[in-house]
Write a protein that holds these residues in place. Structure first.
Motif, short mmCIF file in Angstrom:
data_model
loop_
_atom_site.label_atom_id
_atom_site.label_comp_id
_atom_site.label_asym_id
_atom_site.label_seq_id
_atom_site.Cartn_x
_atom_site.Cartn_y
_atom_site.Cartn_z
N ALA A 165 -7.05 -3.72 5.94
CA ALA A 165 -7.72 -2.43 6.13
C ALA A 165 -7.04 -1.62 7.22
N ARG A 166 -6.70 -2.26 8.32
CA ARG A 166 -6.03 -1.55 9.42
C ARG A 166 -4.67 -1.01 9.00
N GLU A 167 -3.99 -1.73 8.12
CA GLU A 167 -2.67 -1.31 7.64
C GLU A 167 -2.75 -0.21 6.59
N GLY A 168 -3.97 0.11 6.12
CA GLY A 168 -4.13 1.12 5.07
C GLY A 168 -3.87 0.58 3.68
N PHE A 169 -3.81 -0.73 3.54
CA PHE A 169 -3.52 -1.37 2.25
C PHE A 169 -4.50 -0.92 1.17
N TYR A 170 -5.77 -0.80 1.52
CA TYR A 170 -6.80 -0.47 0.53
C TYR A 170 -6.94 1.03 0.27
N ASP A 171 -6.32 1.86 1.09
CA ASP A 171 -6.47 3.31 0.94
C ASP A 171 -6.02 3.76 -0.45
N GLY A 172 -6.91 4.44 -1.15
CA GLY A 172 -6.57 4.97 -2.47
C GLY A 172 -6.69 3.98 -3.62
N THR A 173 -7.17 2.77 -3.35
CA THR A 173 -7.35 1.81 -4.45
C THR A 173 -8.66 2.09 -5.18
N LEU A 174 -8.74 1.60 -6.40
CA LEU A 174 -9.92 1.81 -7.25
C LEU A 174 -10.71 0.51 -7.39
N PHE A 175 -11.95 0.64 -7.78
CA PHE A 175 -12.69 -0.50 -8.30
C PHE A 175 -12.31 -0.58 -9.77
N HIS A 176 -11.46 -1.53 -10.10
CA HIS A 176 -10.86 -1.60 -11.43
C HIS A 176 -11.69 -2.41 -12.43
N ARG A 177 -12.66 -3.13 -11.95
CA ARG A 177 -13.51 -3.94 -12.84
C ARG A 177 -14.95 -3.70 -12.43
N VAL A 178 -15.74 -3.19 -13.35
CA VAL A 178 -17.15 -2.89 -13.07
C VAL A 178 -17.98 -3.48 -14.20
#
Length: 111
Positions: free
Chosen positions: A32-45
């Motif tokens: 999270a601190r590295e921005g790894f998750y920024d802009g990712t989607l919930f791809h399975r709902v």
């Protein structure tokens, strides 16, 4: 215990990361601190069951057929704590099934 906020287009999710699972807690905080998750989607709902996110491939619409297969290139060793069970509202790391994953390692980024 650490808390994180996951901001989505449908609102924010606040999750607790427990000290009793330090490998998972520290990994999520690092990414999270590295921005790894920024802009990712919930791809399975799956309505009434779960949502899955954390795949960096979801940042690229052309990679849609491979959503759910991406990660940081490593897994996180299993950390099972009997008093923490997966109940409604729990945040849990994704992992492959036991037959393909006998050590029950978690995805490096998907949850």
């Amino acid at each position: 215990m650490a808390k994180i906020k996951i901001s989505t287009s449908s609102g924010d999710i606040v999750a607790r990361l427990y000290d009793e699972t330090p490998l998972h807690r520290d990994n999520i905080l690092k990414l999270a601190r590295e921005g790894f998750y920024d802009g990712t989607l919930f791809h399975r709902v799956i309505k009434g069951f779960m949502i899955q996110g954390g795949d960096p491939l979801t940042k690229d619409p052309d990679a849609a057929p491979r959503y759910g297969t991406g990660g940081p290139g490593y897994n996180v060793p299993a950390e099972f704590v009997p008093e923490y069970v997966h109940s409604y509202g729990a945040l849990a790391a994704a992992r492959r099934g036991d037959a393909a994953n006998p050590l029950k390692e978690s995805s490096g980024s998907q949850f």
